[in-house]
Scaffold this motif. Structure first.
Motif, PDB file in Angstrom:
ATOM      1  N   LEU A   1     -26.512  28.812 -26.326  1.00 24.55           N
ATOM      2  CA  LEU A   1     -27.646  28.686 -25.410  1.00 24.55           C
ATOM      3  C   LEU A   1     -28.930  29.209 -26.046  1.00 24.55           C
TER       4      LEU A   1
ATOM      5  N   PHE B   1     -28.598  31.691 -20.132  1.00 31.24           N
ATOM      6  CA  PHE B   1     -28.772  30.466 -19.351  1.00 31.24           C
ATOM      7  C   PHE B   1     -30.092  30.508 -18.578  1.00 31.24           C
TER       8      PHE B   1
ATOM      9  N   VAL C   1     -24.147  21.667 -24.791  1.00 37.77           N
ATOM     10  CA  VAL C   1     -24.036  23.095 -25.104  1.00 37.77           C
ATOM     11  C   VAL C   1     -22.605  23.583 -24.884  1.00 37.77           C
TER      12      VAL C   1
END
Length: 432
Positions: free
Chosen positions: A71, A253, A271
């Motif tokens: 991420l 995130f 991802v």
């Protein structure tokens, strides 16, 4: 003796003939195990060891930290960290090289990946250094050698793997132990770059105003906060390393999707696929290495190697020098994760028999294997760094050599002075 010989010969034969290391571990363990017990029993034991080996709460941290790293890799933090590093180094000779080192230290510690750091930071720094008059080969050498620094500055997956493989090692203590050696590694590279840049007359960076420094810090602060939240929470006892990894995913995130907006909701699938693929590769290595460790123990391989090394010399420094030389050679031909999984059960008993602390040995081993990631012929960071900079491997060997010497000198210090690894975890009360 037969089982030990068969295990070693079959494993290295399979590796050098191109068999993936995970399969080489399982096949050689099965072949050697057949010299100890009947094949059907060995198959059962290997299967049980693979499953039970992964049934550990601490290993849950690996997929979470990998997902958080992916991420952050796609979340646009590299250029923000580079902007911060630019204002930190000021007008130091060869300042863009120091920016590269600092950015790799910060990005590598956040992402937990040397290859990701080499690609993300290198792709941003190479054009900047080329415009400032730095040779492409020198820029590549700085990026390649410094991308491994983040593996010692936590959070680090390789530290978790060592802690699980060694057994009874606190992950929090190991994380704390990595800070001073990680900073020493980066400092050694920056000092080397300083003298090389001063001698060659490379460009000096522009002086930054207080406003520019403050702006760069504020922009990069959300990314740096991940380290503070994760490591601070672990060291303060708020959550375990495994729980911290889940917190890292949630924070990464939120930062990548809602704050930086570099990742759209449509990108989440890619991802997840990337993180799952990486996790599967790592965990199958872990499970098969645990099965192989059982066979090695039954074949008395660690004991035989310990006796062989002690027969050479009883001087601890001589034996540690031999172990370091072997690990450097191993790191040249093998990735860090399988090297830790395979050689920790072999060399840790030797180190502890010499009175070496397991925590100190782990930092020494990880530091050592970091060097192998950027050394030819098969250092993965070397390949990626050269590809990003657009230079050949052959042309970058000479510029890399001074940084290799600096890393080896730092390794000697880490090996010779245990307190460089033990002082911080002891000060924080994480280790006695």
């Amino acid at each position: 003796m037969n089982a030990a010989l068969v295990l070693l010969v079959s494993f290295f034969f399979l590796v050098f003939t191109g068999v993936p290391i995970a399969f080489a571990l399982g096949i050689s363990a099965f072949i050697a195990g057949c010299f100890i017990l009947p094949p059907e029993i060995i198959l059962t034991i290997i299967s049980q060891r693979m499953v039970s080996g992964l049934d550990q709460f601490s290993l849950l941290a690996i997929p979470f930290f990998i997902l958080a790293g992916v991420l952050m890799n796609h979340g646009g933090i590299a250029r923000r960290l580079i902007a911060l590093a630019l204002v930190l180094v000021g007008r130091t000779p060869g300042s863009l090289g120091h920016v590269n080192v600092l950015a790799n230290m910060m990005f590598g510690s956040i992402s937990g990946s040397a290859t990701a750091a080499a690609a993300a930071v290198g792709s941003a720094m190479s054009p900047m250094q080329r415009k400032a008059g730095f040779p492409d080969t020198y820029s590549a050498a700085v990026n390649i050698s410094s991308c491994v620094t983040g593996l010692l500055i936590p959070p680090s997956n390789v530290m978790i793997i060592y802690a699980v493989t060694a057994g009874n090692i606190s992950i929090a203590a190991l994380f704390a132990a990595g800070y001073l050696p990680g900073f020493l590694m980066g400092f050694a590279l920056m000092v080397t770059g300083y003298f090389l840049s001063k001698r060659a007359g490379y460009a000096v960076g522009e002086r930054s105003t207080i406003r520019e420094k403050l702006k760069a810090f504020v922009t990069a602060l959300p990314s740096l906060a991940l380290i503070i939240i994760v490591i601070g929470g672990i060291l303060a006892g708020v959550f375990t390393a495994t729980e911290a990894s889940a917190v890292a995913v949630l924070y990464a995130f939120f930062l990548s999707v809602f704050v930086y907006r570099e990742i759209s909701l449509k990108d989440i699938y890619k991802v997840i696929v990337e993180s799952v693929t990486t996790t599967a590769l790592v965990l199958i290595l872990v499970s098969l290495s645990i099965a192989m460790s059982w066979v090695m123990t039954r074949a008395d391989i660690p004991q035989m190697i310990t006796e062989a090394l002690l027969a050479i010399s009883e001087n601890p420094l001589i034996l540690l020098l031999i172990i370091n030389l072997i690990l450097i050679a191993v790191g040249i031909f093998m990735d860090m994760t399988p090297a830790i999984l395979i050689f920790t059960p072999i060399f840790l008993p030797v180190a502890t028999s010499l009175g070496m602390d397991p925590l100190h040995f782990g930092i020494m081993m990880i530091f050592n294997l970091c060097i192998g990631l950027f050394t030819p012929p098969v250092g993965i960071a070397l390949f990626i760094g050269c590809s990003v900079a657009g230079v050949s491997i052959h042309s970058v060997i000479r510029p890399l050599f001074p940084f290799f010497v600096a890393m080896v000198a730092a390794l000697v210090l880490i090996t010779s002075f245990p307190q460089l690894s033990l002082a911080l975890p002891q000060f924080l009360g994480l280790y006695k």
